[in-house]
Design a protein around this motif. Structure first.
Motif, short mmCIF file in Angstrom:
data_model
loop_
_atom_site.label_atom_id
_atom_site.label_comp_id
_atom_site.label_asym_id
_atom_site.label_seq_id
_atom_site.Cartn_x
_atom_site.Cartn_y
_atom_site.Cartn_z
N LYS A 151 -1.66 6.45 10.00
CA LYS A 151 -1.94 6.23 8.58
C LYS A 151 -2.95 5.11 8.38
O LYS A 151 -3.83 5.20 7.51
CB LYS A 151 -0.64 5.94 7.82
CG LYS A 151 -0.80 5.78 6.32
CD LYS A 151 -1.55 6.94 5.67
CE LYS A 151 -0.76 8.25 5.70
NZ LYS A 151 -1.41 9.30 4.87
N LYS A 185 -10.86 6.65 4.89
CA LYS A 185 -10.91 7.16 3.52
C LYS A 185 -11.37 6.09 2.53
O LYS A 185 -12.14 6.37 1.61
CB LYS A 185 -9.53 7.68 3.13
CG LYS A 185 -9.42 8.21 1.70
CD LYS A 185 -8.04 8.76 1.41
CE LYS A 185 -6.97 7.71 1.47
NZ LYS A 185 -7.08 6.69 0.37
N ASN A 214 0.85 -1.19 0.00
CA ASN A 214 0.00 0.00 0.00
C ASN A 214 0.89 1.24 0.00
O ASN A 214 1.62 1.50 0.95
CB ASN A 214 -0.91 -0.01 1.24
CG ASN A 214 -1.89 1.14 1.25
OD1 ASN A 214 -1.51 2.30 1.35
ND2 ASN A 214 -3.17 0.82 1.13
N LYS A 215 0.83 2.01 -1.08
CA LYS A 215 1.77 3.12 -1.26
C LYS A 215 1.62 4.20 -0.20
O LYS A 215 2.61 4.72 0.32
CB LYS A 215 1.61 3.73 -2.65
CG LYS A 215 2.69 4.76 -3.00
CD LYS A 215 2.59 5.24 -4.43
CE LYS A 215 3.77 6.14 -4.78
NZ LYS A 215 4.01 7.23 -3.83
N GLU A 216 0.39 4.54 0.15
CA GLU A 216 0.17 5.57 1.17
C GLU A 216 0.81 5.17 2.50
O GLU A 216 1.47 5.97 3.16
CB GLU A 216 -1.33 5.79 1.38
CG GLU A 216 -2.02 6.60 0.31
CD GLU A 216 -3.47 6.82 0.70
OE1 GLU A 216 -3.71 7.60 1.65
OE2 GLU A 216 -4.35 6.20 0.08
N TYR A 217 0.59 3.93 2.86
CA TYR A 217 1.13 3.41 4.12
C TYR A 217 2.66 3.40 4.08
O TYR A 217 3.32 3.89 5.00
CB TYR A 217 0.58 2.01 4.34
CG TYR A 217 1.13 1.27 5.54
CD1 TYR A 217 0.62 1.47 6.82
CD2 TYR A 217 2.16 0.33 5.39
CE1 TYR A 217 1.12 0.78 7.92
CE2 TYR A 217 2.67 -0.37 6.47
CZ TYR A 217 2.14 -0.14 7.74
OH TYR A 217 2.65 -0.83 8.81
N ASP A 256 4.70 5.09 2.17
CA ASP A 256 5.26 6.44 2.10
C ASP A 256 5.23 7.13 3.46
O ASP A 256 6.16 7.88 3.81
CB ASP A 256 4.50 7.28 1.07
CG ASP A 256 4.84 6.89 -0.36
OD1 ASP A 256 5.82 6.14 -0.56
OD2 ASP A 256 4.11 7.33 -1.28
N ALA A 257 4.18 6.89 4.23
CA ALA A 257 4.08 7.51 5.56
C ALA A 257 5.20 7.00 6.47
O ALA A 257 5.79 7.77 7.24
CB ALA A 257 2.72 7.21 6.18
N ILE A 276 -6.48 5.57 6.41
CA ILE A 276 -6.86 4.78 5.23
C ILE A 276 -8.15 4.02 5.49
O ILE A 276 -9.01 3.89 4.60
CB ILE A 276 -5.71 3.81 4.85
CG1 ILE A 276 -4.48 4.60 4.37
CG2 ILE A 276 -6.16 2.84 3.76
CD1 ILE A 276 -3.24 3.76 4.16
#
Length: 396
Positions: free
Chosen positions: A297, A304, A59-62, A64-65, A301
């Protein structure tokens, strides 16, 4: 299996303490709901690291955080405040309705803290140290000495006796068995809202309401262990939220950090204000900025991407498909569970089924020798359920 993977497994057996009978598989990477071994073979993952990787892999958002936090600050100790811990605690309070948070490194540590808080609460009332805790048969709360003491499988405990003592045993969903164990010394009742390792047994609404009432009547603390069944797995952030009751102490871990080792125990104001104080409990790593950035994060997610809604939709479909299979197969005795935490009970061992499934590219695990356990990432779709069911039928 390639020579490279064989060699890797041989090295592991020479170096690692043999406390696990591992599958002969070296996993190398993951993407979405799939895992890949070092030979490049793909597996549909219906284990998610034992209910940890709720958001799936890559998961890119995770990611990256976490990378951003690593470049800022990983650890400071609890001599100081840090922003991710403050934000994570605030968000956990919002989703749980609890009042105080203590961050740990694991689920077992969360249980340890919950036990200490319950005993300190009782000690503050009468100054005595002979208080008792009621735990459930067939429960599983962890492998550390305190958590093991309230784990309802005698085989896990016998080699490590004596345990912490003053633990009594009752049966899940049998309120009379709980009442029979209560004395003037009882300070807490601890149970999993859905028993995991013990065979995927959800607590009933009537039982939870009854236990909550007993605790209220006698000023005992209710500790609900949601380490495996919490963080969205049942379609609610915490399984008890479906029933309109609330614990005094809640334990969480696993999907709380979605891969980063982190746990927590949460207390209501009554327990939080009348138990542990400065010097009573501590941890070096607990609440570190990296782990708490992961929590923040994850919760972002979840909201969202409407993870809870997805669990409710897909789990209903999974239950239907498992029920169809149970009706077809005479060797399946029962299907039970809640949300994306399901079990199929067979009339014999399931180890052979698990190995066949793995050979065909499906990862499943057991809960006891005769129960197949289904703990997929919470982002799965109905198509993933169909793919899993196709392989499982072939294995049966």
């Amino acid at each position: 299996m390639s020579e490279e993977m064989k060699s890797c497994i041989e090295e592991a057996e020479k170096a690692l303490l043999h406390t696990y009978n591992r599958y002969q598989l070296v996993l190398e990477k993951g993407q979405g709901v799939n895992l890949y071994d070092m030979d490049g073979k793909e597996y549909l993952d219906f284990c998610s690291g034992i209910a940890v990787f709720a958001l799936g892999y890559g998961n890119k958002e995770y990611n990256d955080a976490l990378k951003a936090q690593i470049d800022k600050l990983i650890h400071t100790s609890n001599y100081f405040y840090n922003q991710p811990a403050i934000e994570a605690a605030k968000k956990l309070k919002e989703i749980s309705g609890m009042d105080r948070v203590f961050f740990t490194n694991s689920g077992a540590e969360a249980i340890e803290g919950a036990i200490k808080a319950a005993r300190k609460y009782a000690y503050n009332k009468d100054g005595k140290t002979d208080h008792e805790i009621i735990a459930m048969e067939h429960s599983f709360h962890g492998r550390t000495m305190g958590a093991l003491s309230v784990t309802g499988n005698p085989h896990y405990r016998e080699a490590f006796e004596p345990m912490i003592g003053n633990i009594k045993w009752a049966k899940l969903n049998d309120l009379e068995s709980v009442k029979a164990q209560i004395t003037d010394k009882t300070c807490a009742i601890i149970l999993e809202t859905v028993q995991g390792e013990g065979g995927i047994y959800p607590a009933s609404k009537e039982f939870l309401e009854g236990v909550r009432a007993l605790c209220d009547e006698r000023d005992m603390l209710l500790i609900l262990d949601e380490i495996q069944c919490g963080m969205g797995r049942t379609g609610y952030y915490f399984a008890w939220q479906k029933y309109g009751i609330k614990p005094d102490i809640l334990t969480a871990a696993k999907a709380l950090g979605c891969g980063v080792p982190v746990g927590a125990f949460l207390l209501n104001e009554k327990a939080g204000s009348n138990s542990l104080v400065a010097g009573d409990h501590g941890t070096t790593y607990g609440g570190n900025p990296l782990a708490c950035a992961a929590i923040c994060k994850v919760l972002e997610i979840f909201e969202k991407d409407h993870i809870l809604e997805n669990v409710r939709t897909v789990s209903a479909y999974l239950e239907e498909e498992l029920d169809k299979l149970a009706a077809e197969q005479k060797n399946i005795k029962d299907r039970r569970g809640a949300g994306l935490m399901q079990g199929l009970e067979f009339d014999g061992p399931v180890a052979g089924i698990i190995q066949k499934a793995m050979d065909k590219g499906l990862i499943l695990i057991n809960a006891g020798s005769n129960i197949l356990r289904f703990l997929p990432p919470l982002v799965i779709s109905k198509e993933h359920v169909d793919a899993m069911m196709k392989i499982l039928r072939e294995c049966l």
